[in-house]
Design a protein around this motif. Structure first.
Motif, mmCIF file in Angstrom:
data_model
loop_
_atom_site.group_PDB
_atom_site.id
_atom_site.type_symbol
_atom_site.label_atom_id
_atom_site.label_comp_id
_atom_site.label_asym_id
_atom_site.label_seq_id
_atom_site.Cartn_x
_atom_site.Cartn_y
_atom_site.Cartn_z
ATOM 1 N N VAL A 496 8.536 24.090 11.584
ATOM 2 C CA VAL A 496 8.774 25.198 12.507
ATOM 3 C C VAL A 496 9.045 24.610 13.884
ATOM 4 O O VAL A 496 8.189 23.943 14.472
ATOM 5 N N ASN A 497 10.248 24.842 14.384
ATOM 6 C CA ASN A 497 10.703 24.225 15.623
ATOM 7 C C ASN A 497 10.027 24.855 16.842
ATOM 8 O O ASN A 497 10.068 26.075 17.028
ATOM 9 N N LEU A 498 9.421 24.014 17.680
ATOM 10 C CA LEU A 498 8.813 24.465 18.925
ATOM 11 C C LEU A 498 9.635 24.069 20.143
ATOM 12 O O LEU A 498 9.313 24.437 21.267
ATOM 13 N N GLY A 499 10.681 23.277 19.908
ATOM 14 C CA GLY A 499 11.556 22.865 20.996
ATOM 15 C C GLY A 499 11.204 21.500 21.561
ATOM 16 O O GLY A 499 10.058 21.040 21.495
ATOM 17 N N GLU A 500 12.222 20.804 22.090
ATOM 18 C CA GLU A 500 12.064 19.513 22.760
ATOM 19 C C GLU A 500 11.385 18.473 21.873
ATOM 20 O O GLU A 500 10.527 17.703 22.321
ATOM 21 N N GLY A 501 11.744 18.466 20.592
ATOM 22 C CA GLY A 501 11.214 17.465 19.669
ATOM 23 C C GLY A 501 9.833 17.763 19.142
ATOM 24 O O GLY A 501 9.231 16.923 18.465
ATOM 25 N N ASN A 502 9.297 18.962 19.429
ATOM 26 C CA ASN A 502 7.979 19.372 18.947
ATOM 27 C C ASN A 502 8.130 20.328 17.760
ATOM 28 O O ASN A 502 9.090 21.104 17.695
ATOM 29 N N ALA A 503 7.170 20.286 16.839
ATOM 30 C CA ALA A 503 7.235 21.167 15.679
ATOM 31 C C ALA A 503 5.866 21.323 15.038
ATOM 32 O O ALA A 503 5.008 20.435 15.120
ATOM 33 N N ILE A 504 5.675 22.474 14.397
ATOM 34 C CA ILE A 504 4.569 22.657 13.461
ATOM 35 C C ILE A 504 5.088 22.226 12.098
ATOM 36 O O ILE A 504 6.156 22.665 11.663
ATOM 37 N N VAL A 505 4.359 21.367 11.421
ATOM 38 C CA VAL A 505 4.753 20.891 10.094
ATOM 39 C C VAL A 505 3.749 21.396 9.076
ATOM 40 O O VAL A 505 2.534 21.231 9.260
ATOM 41 N N ILE A 506 4.271 22.020 8.009
ATOM 42 C CA ILE A 506 3.414 22.539 6.941
ATOM 43 C C ILE A 506 3.695 21.740 5.673
ATOM 44 O O ILE A 506 4.765 21.869 5.067
ATOM 45 N N ASP A 507 2.773 20.865 5.324
ATOM 46 C CA ASP A 507 2.864 19.973 4.162
ATOM 47 C C ASP A 507 3.953 18.902 4.369
ATOM 48 O O ASP A 507 4.884 19.095 5.162
ATOM 49 N N VAL A 508 3.798 17.796 3.627
ATOM 50 C CA VAL A 508 4.644 16.625 3.902
ATOM 51 C C VAL A 508 5.284 16.055 2.643
ATOM 52 O O VAL A 508 5.725 14.902 2.640
ATOM 53 N N GLY A 509 5.340 16.853 1.556
ATOM 54 C CA GLY A 509 6.048 16.417 0.366
ATOM 55 C C GLY A 509 5.356 15.310 -0.393
ATOM 56 O O GLY A 509 4.312 14.792 0.028
ATOM 57 N N PRO A 510 5.922 14.912 -1.531
ATOM 58 C CA PRO A 510 5.289 13.886 -2.368
ATOM 59 C C PRO A 510 5.619 12.456 -1.974
ATOM 60 O O PRO A 510 4.885 11.540 -2.311
ATOM 61 N N GLU A 511 6.745 12.240 -1.260
ATOM 62 C CA GLU A 511 7.204 10.885 -0.960
ATOM 63 C C GLU A 511 7.364 10.686 0.542
ATOM 64 O O GLU A 511 7.998 11.509 1.215
ATOM 65 N N PRO A 512 6.822 9.598 1.083
ATOM 66 C CA PRO A 512 6.900 9.362 2.534
ATOM 67 C C PRO A 512 8.327 9.309 3.070
ATOM 68 O O PRO A 512 8.620 9.877 4.122
ATOM 69 N N GLU A 513 9.237 8.642 2.358
ATOM 70 C CA GLU A 513 10.580 8.418 2.881
ATOM 71 C C GLU A 513 11.354 9.717 3.063
ATOM 72 O O GLU A 513 12.059 9.894 4.063
ATOM 73 N N LYS A 514 11.265 10.614 2.098
ATOM 74 C CA LYS A 514 12.049 11.848 2.178
ATOM 75 C C LYS A 514 11.618 12.713 3.349
ATOM 76 O O LYS A 514 12.449 13.267 4.079
ATOM 77 N N MET A 515 10.303 12.848 3.553
ATOM 78 C CA MET A 515 9.825 13.679 4.657
ATOM 79 C C MET A 515 10.139 13.022 5.991
ATOM 80 O O MET A 515 10.542 13.688 6.949
ATOM 81 N N ASP A 516 9.982 11.725 6.065
ATOM 82 C CA ASP A 516 10.281 11.001 7.297
ATOM 83 C C ASP A 516 11.757 11.127 7.654
ATOM 84 O O ASP A 516 12.115 11.358 8.813
ATOM 85 N N GLN A 517 12.624 10.994 6.660
ATOM 86 C CA GLN A 517 14.055 11.103 6.902
ATOM 87 C C GLN A 517 14.414 12.497 7.395
ATOM 88 O O GLN A 517 15.229 12.659 8.316
ATOM 89 N N CYS A 518 13.798 13.525 6.813
ATOM 90 C CA CYS A 518 14.071 14.901 7.234
ATOM 91 C C CYS A 518 13.636 15.123 8.679
ATOM 92 O O CYS A 518 14.382 15.704 9.480
ATOM 93 N N LEU A 519 12.451 14.658 9.029
ATOM 94 C CA LEU A 519 11.965 14.833 10.402
ATOM 95 C C LEU A 519 12.835 14.082 11.394
ATOM 96 O O LEU A 519 13.035 14.540 12.529
ATOM 97 N N ARG A 520 13.363 12.939 10.995
ATOM 98 C CA ARG A 520 14.278 12.204 11.877
ATOM 99 C C ARG A 520 15.571 12.985 12.073
ATOM 100 O O ARG A 520 16.108 13.038 13.176
#
Length: 742
Positions: A496-520
Motif C-alpha cells: 500500500v503506497n504511502l508516497g515518497e518511497g514509503n509503504a505498508i507491506v502485507i506479507d512477503v511471499g515465499p521467496e526472498p528474491e521475488k518480493m525484493d524485486q517487486c519492492l525495488r
C-alpha cells in the motif's frame, strides 16, 4: 559455424524430442539440395537419438521403477561432494534443508544394479565424496534426466570403509583451504573461484551473482581451465623451452587439478574442452580448434549421451566455441593497447565465453541481464590472479598455512572487487521474458539477419524489443499507484503506497528474491508498517531480503506462534525491530501519510474453530485482518482466514464497505459469502501461483465474484497488479510475447 552451434545446441537442450525432427528435416534438406552437410547432420542426429534412447531405457530400469514409492535398502558410493540445499516452500510449509549428492547405486535390497541416483539426507550426516554407504531410503521419481530416481534417506547412514586415498587427500586440501578463507563475502568467494566450492557462500549472494551474470565464475568450466592453462604456459616459457614439453607439464597439472576440483561430469567436460583450446594453441591454427571441439563433443556424448539434454553441456560447448572463435579477435584488438599477454588473455577468454553463452543463459533463466558483459569485463583482470594465488594457497594449506594465509591476503582485495561489482550491478534492471519462446524467436530473427545479410530483420527485432521495454517501463506500476499486489507465486505480498518511497507491506511471499524485486520495481525504501498476517511460509518466507535494504519501523505479527519453526526463524530475523501483537478493534493512524488501519481480527483468544482440509485451519484463522484507508482507496486484507473467522468478523460490527478486496487464502473454496456482500468491493485481487496443486482459485467462488459485478484480477494470469483507483488497473502481463524489465 557459431550461429549454427548456438541454435542447434539450444534446440537439443530445451526440446529433447527435437532430435527426431532435426534428423528428418536434415534428410529432407539433403534430398532437396543434395548437400552432404545435411546428410551428415541427419546421421549425427539419428546416432544421438539412438544413444539417448538406449541410456534412457537403462535409467528406466523396470526393477528400480517397481520400487519407486517404497522404502528400500540401498548400497552404493557418493559420487559428488554433498551440497546443502535449502528446503523449498511447498504450500504453507518450508521443507527442511537437506544435503544432496549424486549416488552411484550398486544394490537395491540385495539385488545388484548399476545406476545413478540423486540422494538427499540429513545435513548432520558426516558423509563425503567416494564414501561407500548402506542406507534405507524412499525412492521417488526425479525430474533430473541424468538419474534414475531420487532417494530420500529415512534412517541412519552406515558408512563402509573410507574413501580412497586420492579423494581423502584432496578433501583434506579443500577443507584446510576453506578453513583459511576470511569470514566475509570475498573470503567465501575465493574457494568457489579456485575449486568450485561454494559451501561458504550465502544463498542471497549466490542469487546476486547469478542475476549479474557472474555465477559461472564459481563453476569450474572450460573457460577456467583454459585460463589456468594459458597462465601456466606463459609462466613455463621461462623454465621449459620446448612447447611440446610445456604442454605435457600443463596437461599433468590439469589432470591433478581435476581431482582437486572433483572429477564430476561437468569438470571432466571442462577439462576436455580446455584440452581442445590447448591443442589449438599447440598447432597454431585457429581452424584446428573447431574440428577438435566437434571431436570433443562427440567423445563426451558417446560416453554419456544424456549430456545432450543438459543445459550445462550447452554452456560448456558455447564457452569453448567463444574462446576459439571470438577470443583471438578480442586479443588482437587488446594487444595493441596492452602489452602483457596474460592480462590480455585473462580479459579475452571470459568475455568471449560469456558472449557466446548469453543465448542459452537467457533460455535457462528467462532473463537477459544488460550488465552481464560489462560486469565480466570489469572482473576479468582479477580472475587469473585470484585463481593462481588461490591454487597455490590451496596446495600449501595443509603443510604451510602461514604461507597460504599470506597468499589469500593478497587475493582477498581482488575478490572484494568482484563482490563490489556484483553488489553495485545487482539492482540494475534485466530484460525478462515471460516465455523462452519470445526470446527464441528474437534470437532466430537476429541470426537470420546476420547470416543472410538482411539488416532490416535485425532492425525489426530490435524495434520490437525496444517498444516492449518502453511500454513495460511506463506501464507498471504506473504513476499515482495506490495499491500493488506483487507476483510472488503461490503466496501473498501486497503493498500500500504511502508516497515518497514509503509503504505498508502485507506479507512477503515465499521467496526472498521475488518480493525484493517487486519492492525495488515499486521504489519502496521505507516500510513504516510491515504486517505478517500469520507464520505460514508462503506469507513470511521472503522476509530476509525485505529486511536487508529497507528501514522497517514496526512489524505486526499474529497472536498464534505456530508453526513453531517458522515463528522462531522469523522472530530471530526481526531482532531489533519493534514487534507488536495486535487484536480486534484496535485502530492506528499514520497522520503523516493520511492513512488509517483498523484491525478486524484476530481476538487474543481465538477459541475452538472447525478444522477444514488443508495446511492448518488454526494457523489460517489466526491471520491478521485489516481495513486500510488511504486518501483515495480502501482495502480489506485478511491473510488466509477461513469461513469461521470470516463469519465472526462479519458479525463484529467493525466491517465496512471497501473499494478493493484482497481475497483470503488465494481464492480457495472456503469463503463466507455474507462477508463478501458486506464488503461490497469493486475489485477483487487473488494472489495465487500458476498451476498450483491446491486448485486455487476456486472456480465456483470466481463465479460468485463475477455475478456481483466485481472485477477479478489474478496474479497467475496477469502477473503483478497495481491500482491507482478502482478503474485504473495495470498489470505486468504474462502473455508469451511480452518482454519486460525484471
Amino acid at each position: 559455424m557459431s550461429s549454427t552451434l548456438w541454435i542447434s545446441t539450444a534446440i537439443s537442450c530445451f526440446w529433447p524430442g527435437s532430435k527426431t525432427l532435426l534428423a528428418l528435416s536434415a534428410f529432407l534438406l539433403a534430398v532437396v539440395y543434395r548437400r552432404t552437410v545435411f546428410l551428415i547432420l541427419a546421421v549425427t542426429a539419428l546416432v544421438g537419438l539412438s544413444l539417448v534412447s538406449f541410456r534412457q531405457a537403462a535409467l528406466n530400469n523396470q526393477f528400480l521403477q517397481s520400487k519407486v514409492g517404497s522404502v528400500v535398502r540401498l548400497e552404493g558410493v557418493i559420487a559428488t561432494d554433498p551440497v546443502l540445499k535449502e528446503g523449498l516452500v511447498i504450500g504453507s510449509y518450508r521443507k527442511p534443508d537437506q544435503l544432496s549428492a549424486l549416488f552411484k547405486l550398486t544394490s537395491i535390497d540385495g539385488t545388484r544394479i548399476d545406476l545413478p541416483l540423486r540422494i538427499r539426507f540429513n545435513p548432520a550426516s558426516d558423509v563425503e565424496i567416494d564414501q561407500n554407504l548402506i542406507v534405507n531410503a524412499r525412492l521417488v521419481k526425479s525430474k533430473e534426466r541424468k538419474v534414475a530416481a531420487l532417494a530420500i534417506a529415512t534412517g541412519e547412514i552406515t558408512k563402509i570403509g573410507k574413501p580412497r586415498n586420492l579423494f581423502r587427500f584432496t578433501s583434506k586440501i579443500r577443507d584446510d583451504f576453506r578453513a583459511l578463507a576470511s569470514d566475509n563475502k570475498a573470503g567465501a568467494l575465493i574457494p568457489g573461484l579456485v575449486l568450485g566450492d561454494t559451501s561458504l557462500q550465502s544463498q542471497s549472494f549466490i542469487t546476486q551473482m547469478r542475476r549479474v551474470g557472474l555465477s559461472h565464475l564459481t563453476a569450474v568450466s572450460g573457460a577456467n581451465f583454459a585460463m589456468v592453462a594459458t597462465f601456466l604456459l606463459w609462466l613455463l616459457q621461462f623454465l621449459v623451452k620446448r612447447l611440446r614439453n610445456r604442454l605435457w607439464v600443463v596437461g599433468i597439472i590439469l589432470i591433478l587439478f581435476i581431482f582437486l576440483v572433483r572429477p564430476t561430469p561437468s569438470v571432466l567436460r571442462a577439462a576436455v574442452m580446455s584440452a581442445v583450446v590447448i591443442l589449438a594453441k599447440y598447432f597454431g591454427e585457429r581452424s584446428f580448434g573447431v574440428p577438435s571441439l566437434a571431436a570433443a563433443i562427440m567423445f563426451l556424448l558417446l560416453l554419456d549421451p544424456i549430456q545432450s539434454t543438459d543445459p550445462g553441456f550447452a554452456l560448456s560447448v558455447l564457452a569453448t566455441a567463444g574462446i576459439l572463435l571470438l577470443s583471438p579477435v578480442i586479443e588482437d584488438r587488446l594487444s595493441k593497447k596492452i602489452r602483457t599477454i596474460w592480462i590480455v588473455q585473462s580479459i579475452a577468454i571470459p568475455v568471449s565465453a560469456t558472449i557466446f553463452c548469453l543465448p542459452v543463459i537467457a533460455l535457462i533463466s528467462n532473463q537477459l541481464s544488460l550488465v552481464t558483459v560489462p560486469a565480466n569485463i570489469l572482473v576479468a583482470p582479477v580472475i587469473a590472479p585470484i585463481t593462481l594465488l588461490g591454487f597455490v594457497a590451496a596446495i600449501f594449506a595443509p603443510i604451510a598455512p602461514f604461507f597460504s594465509n599470506f597468499l589469500l591476503l593478497l587475493a582477498t582485495p581482488l575478490a572484494h572487487w568482484i563482490v563490489i561489482i556484483s553488489q553495485s550491478m545487482a539492482n540494475l534492471p534485466a530484460i525478462s521474458f515471460n516465455r523462452i519462446f519470445a526470446f527464441f524467436l528474437l534470437f532466430v530473427a537476429i541470426m537470420i539477419g546476420l547470416i543472410s545479410g538482411h539488416k532490416w530483420v535485425i532492425y525489426l527485432a530490435i524495434l520490437f524489443l525496444s517498444m516492449q521495454l518502453m511500454i513495460a517501463h511506463f506501464t507498471w506500476p504506473g504513476s499515482g499507484w495506490q495499491i500493488a499486489n506483487c507476483d510472488v507465486g503461490q503466496g501473498d505480498g501486497m503493498v500500500v503506497n504511502l508516497g515518497e518511497g514509503n509503504a505498508i507491506v502485507i506479507d512477503v511471499g515465499p521467496e526472498p528474491e521475488k518480493m525484493d524485486q517487486c519492492l525495488r520495481q515499486l521504489g519502496i525504501s521505507s516500510i513504516p508498517l510491515l504486517i505478517l498476517t500469520h507464520f505460514h511460509s508462503d506469507h513470511i518466507g521472503g522476509i530476509s531480503k525485505v529486511l536487508e535494504s529497507r528501514r522497517i519501523s514496526q512489524v505486526w505479527i499474529s497472536s498464534l506462534a505456530q508453526p513453531a519453526a517458522a515463528y522462531q526463524s522469523t522472530i530471530k530475523q526481526l531482532n531489533g525491530i519493534d514487534i507488536k501483537i495486535v487484536q480486534q478493534g484496535e485502530k492506528y493512524l499514520l497522520p503523516k501519510f493520511a492513512t488509517q488501519v483498523l484491525v478486524l481480527w484476530p481476538k487474543l483468544s481465538l477459541g475452538q474453530m472447525p478444522t477444514l482440509p488443508g495446511d492448518g485451519s488454526e494457523v489460517n484463522n489466526s491471520s491478521i485482518s485489516v481495513i486500510i484507508k488511504t486518501k483515495t482507496l480502501s482495502i480489506f486484507a485478511g491473510g488466509d482466514i477461513e469461513p469461521a473467522a470470516q463469519e465472526l468478523i462479519t458479525s463484529s460490527g467493525y466491517l465496512s464497505e471497501v473499494d478493493v478486496l484482497k481475497v483470503s487464502h488465494h481464492g480457495s473454496a472456503y469463503q463466507y459469502l455474507p462477508m463478501l456482500d458486506r464488503l461490497n468491493p469493486k475489485v477483487a485481487i487473488i494472489s495465487v501461483g500458476k498451476g498450483n496443486s491446491y486448485g486455487h482459485p476456486d472456480q465456483q467462488f470466481i463465479a460468485e465474484l463475477n455475478s456481483r459485478n466485481i472485477q477479478v484480477w489474478r496474479t497467475d494470469l496477469s502477473g503483478g497488479i497495481s491500482l491507482a483507483s478502482p478503474n485504473k488497473i495495470r498489470v505486468t502481463g504474462k502473455e508469451w510475447w511480452q518482454i519486460r524489465w525484471g
